[in-house]
Design an enzyme around this catalytic site. Structure first.
Site, mmCIF file in Angstrom:
data_model
loop_
_atom_site.group_PDB
_atom_site.id
_atom_site.type_symbol
_atom_site.label_atom_id
_atom_site.label_comp_id
_atom_site.label_asym_id
_atom_site.label_seq_id
_atom_site.Cartn_x
_atom_site.Cartn_y
_atom_site.Cartn_z
ATOM 1 N N ASN A 127 5.384 8.410 7.109
ATOM 2 C CA ASN A 127 4.173 7.715 7.132
ATOM 3 C C ASN A 127 3.876 7.472 5.587
ATOM 4 O O ASN A 127 4.201 8.369 4.831
ATOM 5 C CB ASN A 127 3.290 8.441 7.865
ATOM 6 C CG ASN A 127 1.912 7.690 8.051
ATOM 7 O OD1 ASN A 127 2.018 6.191 8.102
ATOM 8 N ND2 ASN A 127 0.525 7.999 7.996
ATOM 9 N N HIS A 135 0.138 6.881 3.558
ATOM 10 C CA HIS A 135 -1.131 7.144 3.793
ATOM 11 C C HIS A 135 -1.934 7.027 2.379
ATOM 12 O O HIS A 135 -1.575 7.621 1.323
ATOM 13 C CB HIS A 135 -1.600 8.466 4.034
ATOM 14 C CG HIS A 135 -3.035 8.755 4.576
ATOM 15 N ND1 HIS A 135 -3.573 8.386 5.504
ATOM 16 C CD2 HIS A 135 -3.964 9.227 3.774
ATOM 17 C CE1 HIS A 135 -5.066 8.719 5.583
ATOM 18 N NE2 HIS A 135 -5.097 9.017 4.469
ATOM 19 N N SER A 169 0.179 9.041 -0.458
ATOM 20 C CA SER A 169 1.074 9.848 -0.199
ATOM 21 C C SER A 169 2.160 9.523 0.935
ATOM 22 O O SER A 169 1.841 8.840 1.871
ATOM 23 C CB SER A 169 0.490 11.086 0.765
ATOM 24 O OG SER A 169 -0.710 11.694 -0.311
ATOM 25 N N ASP A 177 -2.200 12.658 9.937
ATOM 26 C CA ASP A 177 -1.997 12.608 8.450
ATOM 27 C C ASP A 177 -1.878 14.163 7.821
ATOM 28 O O ASP A 177 -2.223 14.347 6.545
ATOM 29 C CB ASP A 177 -3.202 12.067 7.883
ATOM 30 C CG ASP A 177 -3.683 10.475 8.389
ATOM 31 O OD1 ASP A 177 -2.389 10.011 8.387
ATOM 32 O OD2 ASP A 177 -4.798 10.311 8.432
#
Ligand code: GRF
Length: 217
Positions: free
Chosen positions: A106, A108, A135, A144
């Site tokens: 992912n 973020h 990140s 997250d």
């Protein structure tokens, strides 16, 4: 290596990944794009790039588990090695995370663990942060909360508003996400539940760059 990108919105990270693929720098083919919204701006970009596209809307599913099961079916039908979350506004069931944890990343827009969740730029300004960033991280059941692999730090300037700060961070998102995907595609990055290894070494803290600096090789 085949990847799927999951989006919900404009798809600028998807575009950066597609551009890296076209340049021969991604090491992976984006086989398909799944959007949780039929009106996502990223969908026409995906179709124009020749990717298969699918839309899965929450309103067509009776529960989170039902949605995630449909999502898994689509991902598995495309037989992908890597799942890339790029602005996908859904919280997953633990079962879904467990199924893809070793091959899911992912991006973020904050220097995790700071500012998990939404509206990170607004919150960075409101809280008076002097530094902000983005990140790329592995995904765990905690929102997250997975191990961070690479971060880029950007300054917060006194005259910034939410948009100027978001733009500065986004430029870095578009650099670091394809870069980490390349590490995975090259077999250098391994995602284990609870640990991330780069070149065989456990990452005990994220690798970091500053905006515009060369990325770690
Ligand atoms: C990005 O800021 C990403 O970090 C976050 O959602 C946003 C998606 O933007 N997870 P885009 O759709 O890639 O333009």
């Amino acid at each position: 290596m085949r990847a799927v990108v999951l989006i919900s919105g404009r798809g600028s990270n998807l575009q950066a990944l597609l551009a890296a693929q076209r340049a021969g720098e991604l090491g992976a083919d984006i086989a398909g794009v799944i959007s949780s919204r039929g009106d996502a701006g990223g969908l026409p970009k995906a179709a124009a790039a020749g990717c298969q596209v699918a839309v899965l809307e929450a309103s067509d599913h009776t529960s989170r588990a039902d949605f995630d099961a449909a999502l898994s079916r689509q991902i598995d039908a495309w037989q992908v090695d890597l799942v890339l979350l790029a602005g996908f506004l859904r919280i997953f069931t633990d079962d879904f995370v467990a199924r893809y944890q070793t091959r899911m990343l992912n991006i973020h827009p904050s220097l995790l663990p700071a500012l998990k969740g939404l509206h990170t730029h607004r919150r960075a300004l409101a809280e008076g942060h002097s530094e902000h960033g983005c990140s790329v991280h592995a995904v765990t059941p905690e929102l997250d909360g997975g191990p961070v692999i690479l971060q880029s730090r950007v300054p917060v300037r006194p005259d910034d508003d939410e948009q100027t700060l978001a733009d500065r961070v986004l430029r870095e998102e578009h650099r670091i996400y394809p870069h980490v995907v390349r590490w995975f595609a090259d077999g250098r990055l391994q995602l284990h539940p609870g640990a991330v290894l780069l070149d065989g070494q456990t990452l005990t803290r994220p690798l970091q760059v500053r905006a515009g600096d060369p990325l770690p090789v």
